[in-house]
Design a protein around this motif. Structure first.
Motif, PDB file in Angstrom:
ATOM      1  N   HIS A  59       4.138   6.698  76.122  1.00 33.29           N
ATOM      2  CA  HIS A  59       3.452   5.902  75.120  1.00 33.29           C
ATOM      3  C   HIS A  59       2.002   6.389  75.048  1.00 33.29           C
ATOM      4  N   ALA A  60       1.437   6.406  73.842  1.00 40.23           N
ATOM      5  CA  ALA A  60       0.061   6.858  73.662  1.00 40.23           C
ATOM      6  C   ALA A  60      -0.580   6.077  72.526  1.00 40.23           C
ATOM      7  N   SER A  61      -1.887   5.856  72.663  1.00 38.17           N
ATOM      8  CA  SER A  61      -2.658   5.223  71.590  1.00 38.17           C
ATOM      9  C   SER A  61      -4.046   5.830  71.557  1.00 38.17           C
ATOM     10  N   VAL A  62      -4.660   5.840  70.374  1.00 37.77           N
ATOM     11  CA  VAL A  62      -6.006   6.366  70.167  1.00 37.77           C
ATOM     12  C   VAL A  62      -6.822   5.291  69.475  1.00 37.77           C
ATOM     13  N   ASP A  63      -7.916   4.867  70.130  1.00 41.00           N
ATOM     14  CA  ASP A  63      -8.788   3.824  69.598  1.00 41.00           C
ATOM     15  C   ASP A  63     -10.188   4.393  69.441  1.00 41.00           C
ATOM     16  N   LEU A  64     -10.747   4.296  68.234  1.00 45.36           N
ATOM     17  CA  LEU A  64     -12.054   4.853  67.918  1.00 45.36           C
ATOM     18  C   LEU A  64     -13.050   3.749  67.627  1.00 45.36           C
ATOM     19  N   LEU A  65     -14.311   4.037  67.959  1.00 47.34           N
ATOM     20  CA  LEU A  65     -15.381   3.104  67.608  1.00 47.34           C
ATOM     21  C   LEU A  65     -15.468   2.970  66.088  1.00 47.34           C
ATOM     22  N   GLN A  66     -15.783   1.771  65.655  1.00 50.58           N
ATOM     23  CA  GLN A  66     -15.754   1.493  64.218  1.00 50.58           C
ATOM     24  C   GLN A  66     -16.692   2.397  63.411  1.00 50.58           C
ATOM     25  N   PRO A  67     -17.937   2.684  63.858  1.00 48.38           N
ATOM     26  CA  PRO A  67     -18.789   3.584  63.068  1.00 48.38           C
ATOM     27  C   PRO A  67     -18.197   4.982  62.892  1.00 48.38           C
ATOM     28  N   VAL A  68     -17.394   5.420  63.862  1.00 42.61           N
ATOM     29  CA  VAL A  68     -16.773   6.739  63.740  1.00 42.61           C
ATOM     30  C   VAL A  68     -15.801   6.767  62.578  1.00 42.61           C
ATOM     31  N   THR A  69     -15.048   5.698  62.416  1.00 44.15           N
ATOM     32  CA  THR A  69     -14.067   5.653  61.325  1.00 44.15           C
ATOM     33  C   THR A  69     -14.735   5.618  59.959  1.00 44.15           C
ATOM     34  N   ARG A  70     -16.015   5.219  59.913  1.00 49.81           N
ATOM     35  CA  ARG A  70     -16.734   5.154  58.633  1.00 49.81           C
ATOM     36  C   ARG A  70     -17.600   6.384  58.398  1.00 49.81           C
ATOM     37  N   PRO A 116     -13.032   9.344  82.693  1.00 54.06           N
ATOM     38  CA  PRO A 116     -11.606   9.019  82.589  1.00 54.06           C
ATOM     39  C   PRO A 116     -11.157   8.085  83.695  1.00 54.06           C
ATOM     40  N   VAL A 117     -10.005   7.462  83.473  1.00 51.62           N
ATOM     41  CA  VAL A 117      -9.409   6.522  84.423  1.00 51.62           C
ATOM     42  C   VAL A 117      -7.982   6.969  84.688  1.00 51.62           C
ATOM     43  N   LEU A 118      -7.602   7.042  85.977  1.00 47.51           N
ATOM     44  CA  LEU A 118      -6.228   7.325  86.398  1.00 47.51           C
ATOM     45  C   LEU A 118      -5.878   6.323  87.476  1.00 47.51           C
ATOM     46  N   GLU A 119      -4.920   5.416  87.185  1.00 52.66           N
ATOM     47  CA  GLU A 119      -4.593   4.381  88.157  1.00 52.66           C
ATOM     48  C   GLU A 119      -3.233   3.787  87.834  1.00 52.66           C
ATOM     49  N   PRO A 120      -2.620   3.147  88.828  1.00 50.57           N
ATOM     50  CA  PRO A 120      -1.376   2.425  88.547  1.00 50.57           C
ATOM     51  C   PRO A 120      -1.653   1.280  87.580  1.00 50.57           C
ATOM     52  N   GLY A 179       8.697  -1.490  82.841  1.00 53.61           N
ATOM     53  CA  GLY A 179       8.848  -0.143  83.374  1.00 53.61           C
ATOM     54  C   GLY A 179       7.578   0.666  83.405  1.00 53.61           C
ATOM     55  N   VAL A 180       6.524   0.237  82.721  1.00 54.56           N
ATOM     56  CA  VAL A 180       5.262   0.989  82.738  1.00 54.56           C
ATOM     57  C   VAL A 180       4.665   0.923  84.136  1.00 54.56           C
ATOM     58  N   HIS A 181       4.335   2.087  84.694  1.00 55.10           N
ATOM     59  CA  HIS A 181       3.870   2.113  86.078  1.00 55.10           C
ATOM     60  C   HIS A 181       2.625   2.961  86.278  1.00 55.10           C
ATOM     61  N   SER A 182       2.214   3.772  85.270  1.00 49.69           N
ATOM     62  CA  SER A 182       1.076   4.666  85.465  1.00 49.69           C
ATOM     63  C   SER A 182       0.290   4.765  84.168  1.00 49.69           C
ATOM     64  N   LEU A 183      -1.040   4.876  84.307  1.00 51.23           N
ATOM     65  CA  LEU A 183      -1.923   4.848  83.135  1.00 51.23           C
ATOM     66  C   LEU A 183      -3.025   5.894  83.269  1.00 51.23           C
ATOM     67  N   ILE A 184      -3.305   6.546  82.142  1.00 49.11           N
ATOM     68  CA  ILE A 184      -4.481   7.419  82.006  1.00 49.11           C
ATOM     69  C   ILE A 184      -5.265   6.955  80.790  1.00 49.11           C
ATOM     70  N   VAL A 185      -6.568   6.795  80.955  1.00 54.86           N
ATOM     71  CA  VAL A 185      -7.456   6.522  79.835  1.00 54.86           C
ATOM     72  C   VAL A 185      -8.512   7.628  79.833  1.00 54.86           C
ATOM     73  N   ALA A 186      -8.588   8.380  78.747  1.00 55.91           N
ATOM     74  CA  ALA A 186      -9.529   9.501  78.646  1.00 55.91           C
ATOM     75  C   ALA A 186     -10.509   9.242  77.514  1.00 55.91           C
ATOM     76  N   MET A 198      -8.520   7.446  74.517  1.00 55.46           N
ATOM     77  CA  MET A 198      -7.085   7.714  74.381  1.00 55.46           C
ATOM     78  C   MET A 198      -6.386   7.141  75.608  1.00 55.46           C
ATOM     79  N   SER A 199      -5.345   6.336  75.391  1.00 59.88           N
ATOM     80  CA  SER A 199      -4.604   5.713  76.485  1.00 59.88           C
ATOM     81  C   SER A 199      -3.197   6.288  76.532  1.00 59.88           C
ATOM     82  N   LEU A 200      -2.746   6.633  77.763  1.00 58.44           N
ATOM     83  CA  LEU A 200      -1.413   7.185  77.992  1.00 58.44           C
ATOM     84  C   LEU A 200      -0.705   6.348  79.043  1.00 58.44           C
ATOM     85  N   TRP A 201       0.568   6.019  78.794  1.00 55.93           N
ATOM     86  CA  TRP A 201       1.370   5.270  79.750  1.00 55.93           C
ATOM     87  C   TRP A 201       2.670   6.018  80.033  1.00 55.93           C
TER      88      TRP A 201
END
Length: 806
Positions: free
Chosen positions: A285-296, A348-352, A373-380, A392-395
């Motif tokens: 699973h992956a998601s990308v979240d941007l700061l609002q001024p960036v989108t504008r 970045p963050v790498l943790e259970p 079932g999600v057991h591991s996470l990366i946030v970059a 960017m979040s990865l599970w």
């Protein structure tokens, strides 16, 4: 003597060893057939004789006696001695001696011998075999004909964690999970039945004691047979390449990301591309979240924070982990989430995964249960040019392996690449507008009518490209009614490419005013590009895509009097020449290196062009579109130029219509020139000898020709100019002088000689007897200058036809 046996059997085996029996006095009392084969002595020739007398040469006696002494002290000995052959040669043999005695008999000695080379080879083979089992880093498994394990080496111990002794007698594949065990049995059985070896087969396996970890092994197998052809089993060489395989997958993902991320200059599309690249190759699973001024597309500050907008999401399953998060809507991050911590710190963050580690909306429910079932996470963090744009979040949920440090490094690399693409999209509109404004001010807005050529120009910017390119063209009037035609292309795009194009165009104008040859112009221009690159490097202004790394250029000079054209190019496409009868073909020119690379010198070619010929100069945007083969594009260009009598504007449009798409992927610069010829009546030339009377002749010729042309009002000034220039030749140069008058939009007076000495304008002192001639010439002429050729130089002047004193 026997040859070395490829079987590498034990040379001291009974069927190979040479045997001799000596009594305690060293007399030979026994001699077998193998000894006779190796040394050539029959049993009757040696039995009853002392071994030192028959088998040892005089030079080897000291070594033999020392070996005998050691043998007596220890009742045995092993070593290498040189033994005499029957033909007198010495044979190096490995010998073993043992003492024995029967009941009531005196002690005797048994000598066993073999060729030293055979002994050494056998020992080396034993060492290799022992190394395979004890020291080899590649695993070795020996399967018996009954598909049971016979032996494994220590590398298999490290691979499985099971002692080697525990494998003996186990069925093939016993240590693997059932599916992998069946594949292993089938693989070994196929090799055993067919005899065809298996080389470097990549196998994915899971061990029974660690089924959650998938390993990758490189397997090579071969069937073992004895000398009679009986099948003894199958040997497998197994190398654990798990880490190498994962590294290759990461490199492949990086390569794939390079083609899939940033295909457009749209922020939302780039975020979606990033999320889709991550799933399922790296995350479930992956998601990308941007700061609002960036989108504008707004400007960023280092302390920028606030709500984020989810613009990209991808998942193996239908459900995305975490709380409900409306796509495209701004939400606040809970301060205790990994995403908020990553955004604030830019690390970045790498943790259970914990139950509280989820995005949430401020003021709504706090913790959310993770996706089952999600057991591991990366946030970059998405960082570009020192600014955090989002996260960017990865599970992982379906694959059992947790994220590792290498996965985090890969995620950071992909996030960095995507961040640059996102920031480029944000800045694209502003940069594009600025670049258009700059380039439009740098390109020639209008080309004055030239007596040498008729010109048609076309410039089309790339559609949707990230910034304008550095294509340019120019038409520069030169002395003597000549004209320079220029086309070039700066490497790169954007404001820097446009600015560099302007600097190069200015440099070309300056060099053209010096009346240099085309190859010399390119050489000087090459030096300038190197200086620009060094200047940017010294200033630390070398971000990717903005530095000057080179340019291409084509420079042509056409003379309407001689109808000759001199052309040189620096890595640019050759011009297309169309003759008056309609034959169009590329002009064969030495390529020359692009500007800024250095290396080979530039070369010019001179050709004669009939009046009405077309000379087409262009950049690679004309024939280099991605969907067009370059050769096919050049053929189409020639076809569009086969009607030289048509209006040039119509011809130019025909080239654009046939070769350039409605949305070109590269800038297009096109220059088509139709050559003209000055009428012979408008040119007059005289050769003057090097003598004092030449100045008077120059005045007479000039006066007569100007009267013929109806330019009597210019006679006084022109006579003075011609007289002074010819006098300078007489005083300072060598060889004859050539005086030429050209009547076109101005009156051109030229004096040529074979000297390369350059005249210099100076102000003479009141006491000087000379030095005022060139000063007077400069005062009388509207423009003057000097141009050099391989034969010498020409000093020229121009005067308006209306006259300066009328």
């Amino acid at each position: 003597m026997t040859e070395f046996s490829e079987s590498h059997d034990d040379p001291f085996a009974l069927h190979l060893v040479a045997l001799a029996v000596l009594d305690d006095q060293g007399v030979v009392v026994g001699w077998n057939r193998r000894a006779q084969e190796l040394l050539g002595f029959s049993d009757t020739a040696v039995i009853g004789h002392r071994a030192f007398e028959v088998l040892v040469g005089p030079g080897e006696l000291p070594a033999a006696r020392e070996a005998a002494a050691k043998c007596r002290r220890a009742d045995g000995w092993f070593g290498v001695l040189k033994v005499r052959h029957h033909d007198g040669q010495l044979v190096e043999m490995g010998l073993r001696a043992h003492a024995f005695s029967g009941d009531g008999q005196a002690r005797q000695w048994l000598l066993a011998g073999a060729l030293a080379a055979d002994v050494l080879e056998w020992q080396r083979d034993r060492a290799v075999l022992d190394g395979l089992y004890r020291q080899c880093p590649i695993g070795l498994i020996v399967h018996g004909p009954d598909l049971r394990l016979l032996r494994v080496n220590r590398a298999i111990e490290r691979f499985t964690g099971v002692p080697a002794a525990g494998f003996a007698g186990l069925p093939t594949g016993q240590m693997l999970i059932p599916d992998d065990a069946r594949k292993s049995v089938d693989r070994v059985r196929q090799v055993m039945e067919t005899g065809r070896p298996l080389v470097y087969s990549e196998q994915f396996v899971r061990l029974e004691q660690d089924p959650g970890r998938e390993r990758v092994a490189l397997v090579s197998s071969f069937r073992m047979e004895d000398s009679a052809g009986r099948i003894l089993g199958v040997a497998e060489m197994i190398e654990d390449i798990t880490e190498r395989h994962r590294a290759q997958l990461r490199l492949a993902l990086l390569d794939q990301a390079g083609t899939r991320i940033g295909t457009t200059l749209d922020v939302a599309e780039t975020a979606r591309e990033l999320a889709e690249v991550m799933v399922p190759h790296l995350a479930d699973h992956a998601s990308v979240d941007l700061l609002q001024p960036v989108t504008r597309g707004e400007e960023l500050t280092p302390a920028l924070a606030g709500p984020v907008v989810r613009l990209g999401a991808s998942s193996v399953g239908a459900q995305q982990p975490g709380p409900p998060h409306p796509h495209g809507e701004a939400v606040e991050l809970a301060p205790d989430t990994p995403q908020a911590r990553c955004l604030a710190a830019g690390r970045p963050v790498l943790e259970p995964v914990l139950a509280s580690d989820w995005l949430s909306t401020e003021g709504h429910q706090g913790a959310h249960a993770p996706y089952p079932g999600v057991h591991s996470l990366i946030v970059a963090p998405l960082v570009a040019r020192g600014m955090v744009l989002g996260v960017m979040s990865l599970w992982r949920s379906r694959r059992p392996d947790p994220f590792e440090a290498d996965d985090l490094t890969l995620a950071q690399e992909l996030a960095s690449r995507a961040a640059v693409a996102i920031d480029n999209a944000r800045r694209f509109t502003q940069q594009q507008q600025t670049a258009f404004t700059l380039q439009s001010s740098l390109l020639p807005r209008a080309v004055p009518d030239q007596p040498a050529v008729e010109v048609a120009l076309r410039y089309l910017p790339a559609s949707g490209a990230p910034g304008l390119g550095g294509d340019w063209f120019d038409v520069i009037p030169l002395s003597g009614a000549r004209v320079a035609l220029v086309v070039g292309d700066v490497v790169g795009r954007g404001i820097h490419a446009a600015a560099t194009m302007g600097r190069l165009r200015t440099a070309v104008h300056t060099l053209a005013s010096l009346d240099l040859e085309p190859d010399e112009v390119l050489s000087r221009l090459d030096d300038m590009v190197n200086l620009l690159a060094a200047e940017q490097e010294g200033a630390g202004e070398r971000p990717v895509g903005e530095q000057v790394v080179g340019a291409t250029c084509l420079y042509a000079v056409y003379d309407p009097v001689s109808q000759r054209c001199s052309v040189a190019r620096a890595g640019h496409l050759p011009p297309v020449v169309t003759t008056p009868d309609g034959h169009a073909a590329p002009l064969e020119l030495p390529a020359g290196p692009p500007l800024g690379l250095g290396g080979l010198p530039f070369e010019a070619r001179e050709i004669e062009l009939a009046e009405g010929s077309l000379l087409c100069l262009y950049t690679n945007g004309v024939i280099g579109e991605r969907h067009i083969d370059a050769d096919a594009g050049l053929t189409k260009l020639c076809a569009a130029l086969t009607r030289p009598a048509d209006a040039l504007e119509r011809t130019s449009q025909a080239v654009v219509d046939s070769l350039v798409s409605s949305r070109p992927s590269d800038d297009v610069a096109l220059l088509i020139a139709r050559t003209r010829m000055l009428p012979p009546d408008d040119v007059a030339s005289w050769q003057l000898p090097l003598e004092p009377a030449s100045a008077a002749r120059a005045r007479a010729f000039t006066s007569a020709k100007l009267t013929e042309w109806g330019l009597e009002h210019l006679a006084f000034t022109t006579e003075l100019i011609a007289s002074e220039l010819v006098t300078n030749v007489y005083r300072y140069a060598s060889g004859p002088a050539t005086l030429r008058l050209i009547r076109e939009r101005t009156l051109v007076c030229e004096v040529s000689d074979t000297s390369h000495t350059s005249p210099h304008l100076r102000r003479a002192r009141t006491t000087d007897e000379g030095g005022r001639g060139l000063f007077l010439v400069a005062q009388m002429a509207e423009r003057w200058g000097t141009r050099y050729t391989r034969e010498g130089k020409t000093v020229w002047t121009e005067q308006p036809l209306s006259g300066m004193f009328t």
